[in-house]
Design an enzyme around this catalytic site. Structure first.
Site, short mmCIF file in Angstrom:
data_model
loop_
_atom_site.label_atom_id
_atom_site.label_comp_id
_atom_site.label_asym_id
_atom_site.label_seq_id
_atom_site.Cartn_x
_atom_site.Cartn_y
_atom_site.Cartn_z
N LYS A 1 0.84 -1.21 0.00
CA LYS A 1 0.00 0.00 0.00
C LYS A 1 0.87 1.26 0.00
CE LYS A 1 -2.68 -0.80 3.65
NZ LYS A 1 -3.83 -0.62 4.58
N LYS B 1 2.74 2.22 2.30
CA LYS B 1 2.64 2.82 3.63
C LYS B 1 3.73 2.21 4.51
CE LYS B 1 -2.14 4.18 4.60
NZ LYS B 1 -3.23 4.05 5.58
N1 C2G Z 1 -10.58 6.66 8.69
C1 C2G Z 1 -11.62 7.56 8.97
N2 C2G Z 1 -11.32 8.85 9.23
C2 C2G Z 1 -10.03 9.28 9.23
C3 C2G Z 1 -8.99 8.38 8.97
C4 C2G Z 1 -9.29 7.05 8.70
O1 C2G Z 1 -12.81 7.18 8.97
N3 C2G Z 1 -9.79 10.60 9.49
C5 C2G Z 1 -10.94 5.27 8.41
C6 C2G Z 1 -10.53 4.83 7.01
O2 C2G Z 1 -11.50 5.25 6.04
C7 C2G Z 1 -10.48 3.32 7.16
C8 C2G Z 1 -10.03 3.13 8.63
O3 C2G Z 1 -10.24 4.41 9.29
O4 C2G Z 1 -11.78 2.75 7.00
C9 C2G Z 1 -8.57 2.75 8.75
O5 C2G Z 1 -7.81 3.74 8.10
P1 C2G Z 1 -6.35 3.32 7.56
O6 C2G Z 1 -5.59 2.65 8.65
O7 C2G Z 1 -5.75 4.49 6.85
O8 C2G Z 1 -6.75 2.19 6.50
P2 C2G Z 1 -6.31 2.05 4.97
O9 C2G Z 1 -4.84 2.25 4.84
O10 C2G Z 1 -7.23 2.89 4.19
O11 C2G Z 1 -6.55 0.48 4.75
O12 C2G Z 1 -7.82 -3.29 2.20
C10 C2G Z 1 -8.21 -2.02 2.68
C11 C2G Z 1 -7.04 -1.28 3.29
O13 C2G Z 1 -6.31 -2.11 4.18
C12 C2G Z 1 -7.56 -0.05 4.01
#
Ligand code: C2G
Length: 135
Positions: free
Chosen positions: A44, A46
């Site tokens: 990703k 990340k």
């Molecule tokens: N999130 C949110 N508000 C934020 C930041 C994050 O609602 N200000 C939500 C994201 O939309 C996600 C969850 O928190 O549903 C986790 O965020 P991340 O750890 O950034 O997840 P991500 O990298 O988007 O991983 O297969 C799918 C991926 O693994 C998703």
């Protein structure tokens, strides 16, 4: 029992994560979080500050979370939903439409993200010596 699933890296836990987990759990009785492994984070593009094991320990301490399993690939979602008898798949709306293929297996819900907070913002603000609560 209505089972909910969601996915993420959940690094540097913040209120946006908690708001998502709280709303996801409120949609059912059991919340399964599929947590990105360190290797999958690389896919990703990340780099998590905390290791998978530490992020897992942190998530398991949250009252909304019932179980945490690893996310290794983009392709595992259908198997996760089927194997765990999932009723609802939930993600933040930054993923709107990306996982609609799961509608053949469960309900798919995209929830509004929490504005003004993200792991990236935290890292940037710390680098700049700022915080989200400037006096
Ligand atoms: N999130 C949110 N508000 C934020 C930041 C994050 O609602 N200000 C939500 C994201 O939309 C996600 C969850 O928190 O549903 C986790 O965020 P991340 O750890 O950034 O997840 P991500 O990298 O988007 O991983 O297969 C799918 C991926 O693994 C998703």
């Amino acid at each position: 029992m209505k089972k909910v699933i969601t996915y993420g890296t959940y690094d540097l836990l913040h209120v946006g994560h908690i708001n998502l987990l709280r709303r996801a759990k409120a949609m059912g009785d059991y919340l399964l979080v599929v947590l990105s492994s360190d290797e999958f984070n690389a896919l990703k593009h990340k780099t998590a500050y905390h290791s998978y094991e530490d992020r897992k320990t942190i998530l398991e301490a949250i009252k909304y979370v019932d179980e945490v399993i690893p996310e290794y690939t983009w392709e595992q979602k259908v198997k996760d939903v089927v194997d765990n008898n999932i009723d609802i798949f939930v993600m933040g709306h930054d993923w709107e439409g990306q996982f609609d293929f799961l509608k053949d297996y469960c309900e798919v819900v995209y929830l509004p993200r929490t504005e003004g907070i993200s792991t990236t913002k935290i890292k940037n603000d710390l680098n700049m010596g700022t915080s989200d609560h400037q006096e």
